[in-house]
Design an enzyme around this catalytic site. Structure first.
Site, short mmCIF file in Angstrom:
data_model
loop_
_atom_site.label_atom_id
_atom_site.label_comp_id
_atom_site.label_asym_id
_atom_site.label_seq_id
_atom_site.Cartn_x
_atom_site.Cartn_y
_atom_site.Cartn_z
N LYS A 135 56.90 102.96 99.13
CA LYS A 135 57.48 103.58 97.93
C LYS A 135 56.39 104.01 96.95
O LYS A 135 56.39 105.15 96.48
CB LYS A 135 58.42 102.57 97.25
CG LYS A 135 58.72 102.86 95.78
CD LYS A 135 59.52 101.72 95.19
CE LYS A 135 59.57 101.63 93.69
NZ LYS A 135 58.39 101.22 92.98
N ASN A 136 55.49 103.09 96.64
CA ASN A 136 54.55 103.39 95.54
C ASN A 136 53.47 104.39 95.95
O ASN A 136 52.78 104.93 95.09
CB ASN A 136 53.95 102.10 94.98
CG ASN A 136 54.99 101.32 94.18
OD1 ASN A 136 56.04 101.88 93.81
ND2 ASN A 136 54.74 100.04 93.94
N CYS A 164 61.65 99.74 86.18
CA CYS A 164 62.10 98.35 86.07
C CYS A 164 61.72 97.75 84.71
O CYS A 164 60.62 98.00 84.21
CB CYS A 164 61.46 97.51 87.16
SG CYS A 164 62.22 97.74 88.76
N ARG A 168 55.64 98.60 78.78
CA ARG A 168 54.99 99.40 79.83
C ARG A 168 54.33 100.63 79.21
O ARG A 168 54.81 101.75 79.37
CB ARG A 168 56.00 99.78 80.91
CG ARG A 168 56.56 98.57 81.64
CD ARG A 168 57.39 98.92 82.84
NE ARG A 168 56.59 99.39 83.97
CZ ARG A 168 57.08 99.57 85.19
NH1 ARG A 168 58.35 99.32 85.44
NH2 ARG A 168 56.31 100.00 86.17
N ASP A 204 54.34 92.48 92.78
CA ASP A 204 55.61 92.93 93.34
C ASP A 204 56.14 92.00 94.43
O ASP A 204 57.22 92.22 94.98
CB ASP A 204 55.47 94.36 93.90
CG ASP A 204 55.18 95.37 92.79
OD1 ASP A 204 55.44 95.05 91.61
OD2 ASP A 204 54.68 96.47 93.10
N ARG A 251 66.42 101.52 94.90
CA ARG A 251 65.32 102.33 94.41
C ARG A 251 64.11 102.20 95.33
O ARG A 251 63.30 103.11 95.42
CB ARG A 251 64.89 101.87 93.00
CG ARG A 251 65.80 102.34 91.89
CD ARG A 251 65.18 102.02 90.52
NE ARG A 251 63.75 102.24 90.58
CZ ARG A 251 62.82 101.39 90.16
NH1 ARG A 251 63.16 100.26 89.59
NH2 ARG A 251 61.54 101.66 90.26
N1 EPU Z 1 49.05 99.14 81.32
C1 EPU Z 1 48.61 99.45 80.06
N2 EPU Z 1 48.43 100.78 79.74
C2 EPU Z 1 48.66 101.77 80.63
C3 EPU Z 1 49.12 101.45 81.91
C4 EPU Z 1 49.30 100.11 82.23
O1 EPU Z 1 48.38 98.57 79.23
O2 EPU Z 1 48.47 102.94 80.27
C5 EPU Z 1 49.23 97.72 81.69
C6 EPU Z 1 50.69 97.40 82.02
O3 EPU Z 1 51.42 97.09 80.86
C7 EPU Z 1 50.54 96.24 82.99
C8 EPU Z 1 49.23 96.54 83.71
O4 EPU Z 1 48.53 97.49 82.91
O5 EPU Z 1 50.41 95.05 82.27
C9 EPU Z 1 49.39 97.12 85.09
O6 EPU Z 1 50.23 98.25 85.06
P1 EPU Z 1 50.09 99.46 86.11
O7 EPU Z 1 49.79 100.68 85.37
O8 EPU Z 1 49.16 99.05 87.21
O9 EPU Z 1 51.57 99.55 86.68
P2 EPU Z 1 52.35 100.84 87.06
O10 EPU Z 1 51.44 101.86 87.61
O11 EPU Z 1 53.26 101.24 85.96
C10 EPU Z 1 52.72 100.21 89.56
C11 EPU Z 1 53.92 100.00 90.44
C12 EPU Z 1 54.62 98.71 90.08
C13 EPU Z 1 53.62 97.55 90.19
C14 EPU Z 1 52.38 97.83 89.35
C15 EPU Z 1 51.29 96.79 89.52
C16 EPU Z 1 54.57 102.27 90.89
C17 EPU Z 1 55.53 103.36 90.69
N3 EPU Z 1 54.82 101.12 90.28
O12 EPU Z 1 53.25 100.30 88.24
O13 EPU Z 1 55.63 98.53 91.04
O14 EPU Z 1 54.22 96.35 89.74
O15 EPU Z 1 51.82 99.11 89.70
O16 EPU Z 1 50.89 96.71 90.85
O17 EPU Z 1 53.60 102.40 91.63
C18 EPU Z 1 57.62 97.74 91.94
O18 EPU Z 1 57.37 98.46 92.93
O19 EPU Z 1 58.52 96.88 91.91
C19 EPU Z 1 56.82 97.93 90.74
C20 EPU Z 1 57.20 97.52 89.53
#
Ligand code: EPU
Length: 432
Positions: free
Chosen positions: A22-23, A117, A122, A305, A397
Site C-alpha cells: 500500500k505505502n 488514520c 500529523r 505499522d 483502506r
Molecule cells: N512528521 C513531522 N512533520 C512532517 C512529517 C512527519 O513532524 O512534515 C512526524 C510525524 O508527526 C510522525 C513522524 O514524523 O511523528 C513520522 O511521520 P511520517 O512522515 O514518516 O509518516 P507518514 O509519511 O505520514 C507513512 C505511512 C504510515 C506510517 C508512517 C511511518 C503512508 C501513506 N503512510 O506515514 O502508514 O505509519 O509512514 O512509517 O506511507 C499505515 O500504513 O497504517 C500508516 C499509518
C-alpha cells in the site's frame, strides 16, 4: 455499513499470497504524472486507498486502463488539472504525494490538506520545507495547499524528523529539478527505495535510496516503464502474527524476507518459529509464547505499522511485555477495544504494559484505524467466542481482501452488511 464476524479458535494453516505494498503503491501512482509517456504498474493492491488514487488521476485527465486484476496502464500525457479536491483528498493521507508529483511536473499544485488514520498530530511542515528549498512558494487557505514555482532548482534538504512522506515528496519534486538535490536524514523504508527504483526505471537519476542520504540529479524527461510494486511488508507481518496468534502453520508467499527482518527477530524472541526462503516465509508455533519488549522506530527498526498487531500477540504470551511507540503520538487508541476482549493492558503516554493472560474473549469492537483494525481481527481469530468488528472501512483502506485470504487459511470470518439504523443503535449502546 459492513462489519466482520469472526468465530475464534481455529488454527490458521496453508498458504497465503501477499499483495503489493500500500505505502509504495500510493506514491508510485502519483509518480506516474512525472512521466512523459504511459506507464504500466503491476502488483497493485486492490484496496480503497489505491482506488482513490486512481480516481484522482482520472479526475485530472489521466487515462487509466485496467489490464488485469492487479495491473494498470496509466497515460498521464493529457493531464490538464492540477488540483486534488477536498472530497477525495481528505479520504486518505497519501493524497499529499500529488503535491510533489504535480509540482515536479508542472511547477504548480493545489491539494487539500490530507486525511488518513487518526494517530495524533500529523504535520506536513517537512514536506513544505523540502518544496520551499527547491524553490516553490506555498500558501495554505481554506484547507487547501497551493504550490507554485517559476523553476525548481537542486538544493540541500535536511529533514528535521525522519519522515517517509516528506522524503518521498522531496524525491518527487526534485526528480526534474535543475542540478543536484541532496536529501539528508532521509527515511529508509522499503517503499522509499521502491519509489526511487520506479523513477529510475523511467530515466531518473536517484542514488542512495535506502540510506539516510539520497542524491538526485535532475533530468529533463521521464519515459514510460513497466514496473511491479514491491510486496507489502506490513500485510506480510500481519499474516505472520495472525499465524502465530492462532498457533498455526502458514507459508506466506510473495514477500521480501529482508524487509521483514525486524519483525522476524521479534517474533523469534516471542517463541515463534520462522523459516525463510527466497520469496516466502513459513511461520509456525509449537511451544509457548513468551513476553518481550518492543519499541517502534523508523526503518530498519520495528515498524510502527506493526505495533497494534504485536501488542495483540503479546496479550497471548506468558509474562509482562512492554510496548513503546516511537513514531506516532497516539497509537494506543485500540487498547480500549482489546480490553473489551479481556486483555490486561495499561497505557501511559507512549508506553503500554501488557500482562499476558494467554487468552482473549470474543466481543463487539470497533476498528479506530487501519492497523488497529488488523489487530482486532487477529484478536478475534485467537479469542474464544465471537468477535464483531465494526468500521471495517479502515481495514479495507490497506488490506487486499483480508477476510478472503484468512478464510482460505481456515479462519471463520465473514463480512456482513448491517443496516445503518442497526449500526447507529449499536453505536448508542456502545457509548453508554
Ligand atoms: N512528521 C513531522 N512533520 C512532517 C512529517 C512527519 O513532524 O512534515 C512526524 C510525524 O508527526 C510522525 C513522524 O514524523 O511523528 C513520522 O511521520 P511520517 O512522515 O514518516 O509518516 P507518514 O509519511 O505520514 C507513512 C505511512 C504510515 C506510517 C508512517 C511511518 C503512508 C501513506 N503512510 O506515514 O502508514 O505509519 O509512514 O512509517 O506511507 C499505515 O500504513 O497504517 C500508516 C499509518
Amino acid at each position: 455499513m459492513e462489519k466482520f464476524i469472526v468465530k475464534g479458535g481455529r488454527r490458521l494453516t496453508g498458504e497465503v499470497t501477499i499483495s503489493g505494498a500500500k505505502n509504495a503503491a500510493v506514491a508510485l501512482l502519483p509518480a506516474v504524472i512525472l512521466s512523459d509517456e504511459p506507464c504500466v504498474l503491476e502488483n497493485v493492491p486492490n484496496i480503497s486507498d489505491v482506488n482513490i488514487s486512481l480516481r484522482i488521476l482520472k479526475e485530472m485527465g489521466a487515462e487509466v486502463t485496467m489490464l488485469g486484476k492487479d495491473s494498470y496502464r496509466i497515460d498521464p500525457t493529457r493531464i490538464d488539472k492540477f488540483c486534488v479536491p477536498y472530497e477525495t483528498a481528505r479520504k486518505m493521507r497519501a493524497s499529499y504525494y500529488f503535491l510533489g508529483a504535480l509540482l515536479g511536473k508542472f511547477n504548480k499544485a493545489r491539494v487539500s490538506m490530507p486525511g488518513g488514520c487518526p494517530l495524533g498530530d500529523r504535520p506536513i511542515d517537512q514536506h513544505l520545507k523540502a518544496f520551499s528549498a527547491l524553490g516553490a512558494e506555498y500558501t495554505l487557505s481554506q484547507g487547501m495547499i497551493d504550490l507554485r514555482a517559476d523553476k525548481l532548482c537542486g538544493t540541500q534538504i535536511f529533514l528535521d524528523v525522519v519522515s517517509v512522506g516528506a522524503t518521498m515528496n522531496a524525491i518527487l519534486a526534485a526528480v526534474k529539478a535543475e542540478g543536484l538535490t541532496i536529501i539528508e536524514n532521509a527515511a529508509r523504508e522499503p517503499h522509499v527505495v521502491d519509489l526511487a527504483n520506479f523513477l529510475n526505471s523511467m530515466g531518473a537519476n536517484i542514488m542512495g535510496a535506502g540510506t539516510d542520504v539520497i542524491k538526485i540529479r535532475g533530468v529533463n524527461k521521464l519515459y514510460g516503464t513497466n514496473y511491479a510494486v514491491i510486496p507489502d511488508q506490513i500485510e506480510a507481518g500481519t499474516f505472520m502474527i495472525a499465524a502465530a496468534a492462532t498457533k498455526g502453520d502458514v507459508l506466506i508467499k510473495n514477500v521480501t524476507p529482508k524487509h521483514l527482518e525486524s519483525i522476524t527477530k521479534k517474533l523469534e524472541k516471542i517463541g515463534v518459529n520462522i523459516e525463510q526462503y527466497d520469496d516466502s516465509i513459513r511461520v509456525y508455533v509449537d511451544g509457548p509464547l513468551v513476553k518481550t519488549s518492543v519499541k517502534t522506530t523508523p526503518h530498519p527498526g520495528f515498524p510502527t505499522d506493526m505495533q497494534p498487531q504485536i501488542a495483540t500477540l503479546l496479550t497471548l504470551a506468558e509474562g509482562t511485555s512492554i510496548v513503546t511507540e516511537g513514531v506516532w503520538e497516539q497509537r494506543f487508541r485500540y487498547v480500549d477495544e482489546l480490553r473489551r476482549m479481556g486483555a490486561d493492558i495499561s497505557v501511559d503516554g507512549k508506553v503500554a504494559v501488557i500482562e499476558g493472560t494467554g487468552k482473549l474473549m470474543g466481543a463487539p469492537v470497533k476498528a479506530c484505524d487501519l492497523r488497529a483494525g488488523a489487530a482486532l481481527i487477529i484478536a478475534g481469530l485467537a479469542a474464544n467466542g465471537i468477535t464483531e468488528i465494526e468500521d471495517i472501512f479502515h481495514i479495507e483502506r490497506g488490506y487486499d481482501c483480508m477476510e478472503g485470504k484468512l478464510r482460505a487459511l481456515g479462519a471463520d470470518i465473514e463480512k456482513v452488511n448491517i443496516p445503518d439504523d442497526a449500526a447507529q443503535n449499536n453505536q448508542k449502546k456502545n457509548a453508554v
